[in-house]
Motif scaffolding. Structure first.
Motif, mmCIF file in Angstrom:
data_model
loop_
_atom_site.group_PDB
_atom_site.id
_atom_site.type_symbol
_atom_site.label_atom_id
_atom_site.label_comp_id
_atom_site.label_asym_id
_atom_site.label_seq_id
_atom_site.Cartn_x
_atom_site.Cartn_y
_atom_site.Cartn_z
ATOM 1 N N PRO A 108 0.833 -1.209 0.000
ATOM 2 C CA PRO A 108 0.000 0.000 0.000
ATOM 3 C C PRO A 108 0.870 1.263 0.000
ATOM 4 C CG PRO A 108 0.133 -0.857 2.232
ATOM 5 C CD PRO A 108 0.968 -1.777 1.382
ATOM 6 N N THR A 109 2.173 1.078 0.348
ATOM 7 C CA THR A 109 3.139 2.156 0.423
ATOM 8 C C THR A 109 4.504 1.511 0.694
ATOM 9 O OG1 THR A 109 3.662 4.242 1.520
ATOM 10 C CG2 THR A 109 2.743 2.527 2.903
ATOM 11 N N ASN A 110 5.590 2.267 0.629
ATOM 12 C CA ASN A 110 6.908 1.608 0.621
ATOM 13 C C ASN A 110 7.920 2.141 1.638
ATOM 14 O OD1 ASN A 110 5.665 0.882 -2.065
ATOM 15 N ND2 ASN A 110 7.598 -0.234 -2.248
ATOM 16 N N GLU A 111 7.442 2.723 2.734
ATOM 17 C CA GLU A 111 8.427 3.254 3.703
ATOM 18 C C GLU A 111 9.386 2.156 4.173
ATOM 19 O OE1 GLU A 111 5.308 4.277 3.681
ATOM 20 O OE2 GLU A 111 5.424 6.448 3.698
ATOM 21 N N GLU A 112 8.865 0.990 4.561
ATOM 22 C CA GLU A 112 9.734 -0.073 5.073
ATOM 23 C C GLU A 112 10.730 -0.522 3.998
ATOM 24 O OE1 GLU A 112 6.574 0.141 5.565
ATOM 25 O OE2 GLU A 112 6.281 0.015 7.722
ATOM 26 N N PHE A 139 -1.838 -1.139 -3.660
ATOM 27 C CA PHE A 139 -3.158 -1.718 -3.395
ATOM 28 C C PHE A 139 -3.559 -1.378 -1.975
ATOM 29 C CE2 PHE A 139 -6.448 -4.493 -5.012
ATOM 30 C CZ PHE A 139 -7.163 -4.782 -3.862
ATOM 31 N N ARG A 140 -4.739 -0.784 -1.817
ATOM 32 C CA ARG A 140 -5.328 -0.536 -0.500
ATOM 33 C C ARG A 140 -6.777 -1.014 -0.574
ATOM 34 N NH1 ARG A 140 -2.838 5.506 0.985
ATOM 35 N NH2 ARG A 140 -0.661 4.808 0.808
ATOM 36 N N ASP A 141 -7.089 -1.981 0.301
ATOM 37 C CA ASP A 141 -8.406 -2.613 0.225
ATOM 38 C C ASP A 141 -9.439 -1.682 0.868
ATOM 39 O OD1 ASP A 141 -9.486 -6.066 0.809
ATOM 40 O OD2 ASP A 141 -10.324 -4.369 -0.339
ATOM 41 N N GLU A 142 -9.670 -0.537 0.180
ATOM 42 C CA GLU A 142 -10.605 0.478 0.701
ATOM 43 C C GLU A 142 -11.954 -0.173 0.971
ATOM 44 O OE1 GLU A 142 -8.112 4.076 -0.302
ATOM 45 O OE2 GLU A 142 -9.956 3.904 0.853
ATOM 46 N N ARG A 143 -12.555 0.147 2.073
ATOM 47 C CA ARG A 143 -13.865 -0.426 2.424
ATOM 48 C C ARG A 143 -14.902 -0.063 1.356
ATOM 49 N NH1 ARG A 143 -15.841 -1.355 7.378
ATOM 50 N NH2 ARG A 143 -14.265 -0.048 8.352
ATOM 51 N N ARG A 151 -10.979 7.109 -6.007
ATOM 52 C CA ARG A 151 -10.685 6.348 -4.789
ATOM 53 C C ARG A 151 -10.824 4.873 -5.169
ATOM 54 N NH1 ARG A 151 -9.658 6.648 0.168
ATOM 55 N NH2 ARG A 151 -9.859 8.922 0.240
ATOM 56 N N SER A 152 -9.747 4.327 -5.767
ATOM 57 C CA SER A 152 -9.786 2.932 -6.222
ATOM 58 C C SER A 152 -8.976 2.070 -5.258
ATOM 59 C CB SER A 152 -9.198 2.847 -7.629
ATOM 60 O OG SER A 152 -7.940 3.480 -7.673
ATOM 61 N N ARG A 153 -8.979 0.764 -5.472
ATOM 62 C CA ARG A 153 -8.227 -0.122 -4.576
ATOM 63 C C ARG A 153 -6.823 -0.330 -5.143
ATOM 64 N NH1 ARG A 153 -11.217 -5.419 -2.831
ATOM 65 N NH2 ARG A 153 -11.737 -5.621 -5.045
ATOM 66 N N LYS A 158 3.206 8.024 -7.198
ATOM 67 C CA LYS A 158 4.623 8.388 -7.126
ATOM 68 C C LYS A 158 4.883 8.539 -5.638
ATOM 69 C CE LYS A 158 6.116 11.956 -6.049
ATOM 70 N NZ LYS A 158 6.736 12.423 -4.736
ATOM 71 N N ASP A 159 5.799 7.720 -5.116
ATOM 72 C CA ASP A 159 6.152 7.912 -3.724
ATOM 73 C C ASP A 159 7.659 8.090 -3.617
ATOM 74 O OD1 ASP A 159 5.301 5.244 -4.579
ATOM 75 O OD2 ASP A 159 5.971 4.458 -2.634
ATOM 76 N N ALA A 160 8.027 9.204 -2.983
ATOM 77 C CA ALA A 160 9.438 9.564 -2.797
ATOM 78 C C ALA A 160 9.768 9.502 -1.311
ATOM 79 C CB ALA A 160 9.683 10.972 -3.326
ATOM 80 N N ILE A 282 -10.023 18.011 -3.533
ATOM 81 C CA ILE A 282 -9.481 16.684 -3.870
ATOM 82 C C ILE A 282 -8.024 16.672 -3.455
ATOM 83 C CG2 ILE A 282 -8.958 15.058 -5.739
ATOM 84 C CD1 ILE A 282 -11.188 16.453 -7.381
ATOM 85 N N GLU A 283 -7.642 15.674 -2.647
ATOM 86 C CA GLU A 283 -6.238 15.548 -2.236
ATOM 87 C C GLU A 283 -5.449 14.881 -3.360
ATOM 88 O OE1 GLU A 283 -5.390 12.924 1.146
ATOM 89 O OE2 GLU A 283 -3.610 12.394 -0.020
ATOM 90 N N VAL A 284 -4.556 15.628 -3.992
ATOM 91 C CA VAL A 284 -3.782 15.068 -5.110
ATOM 92 C C VAL A 284 -2.351 14.723 -4.700
ATOM 93 C CG1 VAL A 284 -5.161 16.053 -6.986
ATOM 94 C CG2 VAL A 284 -3.344 17.423 -5.930
ATOM 95 N N GLY A 285 -1.937 15.199 -3.525
ATOM 96 C CA GLY A 285 -0.577 14.885 -3.037
ATOM 97 C C GLY A 285 -0.571 15.008 -1.529
ATOM 98 N N HIS A 286 0.376 14.305 -0.887
ATOM 99 C CA HIS A 286 0.420 14.344 0.575
ATOM 100 C C HIS A 286 1.870 14.114 0.976
ATOM 101 C CE1 HIS A 286 -1.915 13.111 4.452
ATOM 102 N NE2 HIS A 286 -0.954 13.963 4.706
ATOM 103 N N ILE A 287 2.438 15.017 1.774
ATOM 104 C CA ILE A 287 3.852 14.878 2.157
ATOM 105 C C ILE A 287 3.977 14.814 3.677
ATOM 106 C CG2 ILE A 287 4.621 16.009 0.046
ATOM 107 C CD1 ILE A 287 5.234 18.515 1.588
#
Ligand SMILES: Nc1ncnc2c1ncn2[C@@H]1O[C@H](COS(=O)(=O)NC(=O)[C@@H](N)CS)[C@@H](O)[C@H]1O
Length: 439
Positions: A108-112, A139-143, A151-153, A158-160, A282-287
């Motif tokens: 769902p994300t790659n910090e680790e 992939f995020r299994d959004e309810r 808002r898809s699963r 792009k994650d930096a 609409i949230e298009v980016g989040h830091i």
């Protein structure tokens, strides 16, 4: 591209479950097709837009000094056990087992993972700062996946991830991405406003969401109206000048702006009425800046100037290219369909042959197609036997910046018709003038 050879499954009507305009238009324009709840195929026309958005995101990441890599979508559960997030992440995590019963997950994300890669490759503070990024499916299994790709699963992100010796360095890395985000969304034709945000499952103690105002936005946001007139940081920004970067951060956080979770009613109402904006966004980016949240438990250490091992200070920076395709439509459409900004349009010109089989019209279209393509202009040439009305409706629906129409009557007097999708009357011009206007 000749439409007779392309794959563009236009739908006359959108399925009833499509609630917002971007979802309806993306389905009708043959850009996407739902394969499962919250899981979409990107059809040829949609993929061209997604690739153009990703290219602009990539250019601005590279300009800011971030370095591209590509991490896998599938990750080991053990990696997430090191950070303690495996259980904490909850229902949204798609957990899978391989044939050896090994516990894995669809990231769902790659910090680790990026922390593991960093710690294996860097030992000294002299190698800092670093910013590694990739553009990879998540992939995020959004309810409740909804609103199409908004808002898809499964979605593209792009994650930096930035790595610094200390908090001061990490703040400069944060400001680099902050400025890069302002530039990125402006180049996509969007007015984004950075807003104080909650850090949620990613964690940390400093976070901004980049919000674009749109009637169908999921978030309720509040901000000072002057933000809408702020100048975007120029191409000439010096990403090595910490003071310059800080000045942009200070300017773009100098007035009130907050999402619902962080809203301070009293502070907002201290703004004069005519300068208050409360809208949906609409949230298009989040830091995020989250210090040693991952580097400490995962022992991502560097030898500091004092010779001691110290955990690096990190931040992570996400943008949603697949969500942006929908957000750009929310910000740019009319009753006839999509109105693409030039920067992300799937093709630049829609060339319409009103009478395929008519020798003069066919010849004129082939000549225009060849001249424009030779000049590097992407053309979608409608050479099909559809009726003129349906051809015009399709071009309006898919929203290409230019519509160039060739018919027997106009051609008899040496003229073709050129029209800008973003407005303005159709013009009768000679083929040469039409090409010159487009270039
Ligand atoms: N379900 C979703 N569908 C489409 N886009 C999404 C979805 N969830 C998040 N995004 C996009 O991905 C961006 C970053 O997501 S995030 O959760 O805020 N941040 C992170 O995941 C951090 N790891 C940043 S690297 C969001 O701003 C949004 O644009």
């Amino acid at each position: 591209m000749r439409l007779s050879r392309y794959f563009l499954p236009i739908l006359r009507d959108a399925p009833k479950e499509a609630e917002i305009v971007s979802h309806r238009l993306m389905l009708r324009a043959g850009m996407i097709r739902q394969e499962a709840a919250g899981i979409y195929a990107w059809l040829p026309l949609g993929l061209r837009v997604l690739d153009k958005i990703s290219s602009i995101v990539r250019e601005e990441q590279d300009r800011a000094g971030a370095i591209e890599c590509l991490m896998p979508t599938i990750q080991l559960a053990d990696l997430w056990r090191e950070s303690g997030r495996y259980d904490a992440y909850g229902e949204e995590m798609l957990r899978i087992k391989d044939r050896h019963e090994r516990e894995m997950l669809y990231g769902p994300t790659n910090e680790e993972m990026i922390t593991e890669i960093f710690r294996a490759g860097v030992r000294s503070y002299k190698d800092l700062p670093k910013n590694l990024y990739h553009i990879q499916w998540k992939f995020r299994d959004e309810r409740r996946p909804r609103f199409g790709v908004m808002r898809s699963r499964e979605f593209l992100m792009k994650d930096a991830y930035s790595f610094d010796l200390d908090q001061a360095g990490a703040r400069t890395s944060y400001n680099r991405m902050f400025v890069a985000y302002l530039r990125t969304f402006a180049r996509l034709g969007l007015k984004s406003i950075p807003m104080r945000a909650d850090t949620g499952p990613i964690g940390g103690d400093l976070s901004h969401e980049f919000i674009i105002l749109a009637k169908t936005g999921e978030s309720e946001v509040y901000c000072h109206k002057d933000y809408l007139d702020f100048e975007t940081p120029p191409e000439t920004v010096n990403f090595d000048d910490a003071a310059e970067l800080q000045s942009y951060f200070d300017k773009w956080t100098s007035l009130y702006a907050a999402t619902d979770e962080m809203h301070e009613k009293a502070e907002f109402e201290a703004i004069s009425e005519d300068k208050r904006v409360s809208a949906r966004g609409i949230e298009v980016g989040h830091i995020f800046y989250f210090g040693t949240k991952y580097s400490l438990p995962m022992k991502a250490l560097v030898t500091g100037p004092d010779g001691k091992d110290t955990p690096v200070h990190m931040g992570s920076y996400g943008i949603g290219p697949s969500r942006l395709a929908a957000a750009i439509i929310e910000a740019g459409h009319d009753d006839s369909g999509i109105v693409w900004p030039e920067a992300v349009a799937p093709f630049r010109v829609g060339l319409v042959n009103l009478k395929p089989g008519d020798a003069a019209v066919d010849a004129a279209c082939e000549d225009l197609y060849a001249k424009l393509e030779a000049a590097g202009v992407d053309v979608l040439y409608d050479d099909t036997d559809e009726r003129p009305g349906s051809k015009f409706a399709t071009m309006d629906l898919i929203g290409l910046p230019w519509r160039l129409v060739v018919g027997p009557k106009g051609l008899a007097s040496g003229q073709v018709e050129l029209k800008r999708r973003s407005g303005g009357a159709a013009e009768a011009l000679s083929p040469e003038q039409a090409v010159a206007t487009i270039l």
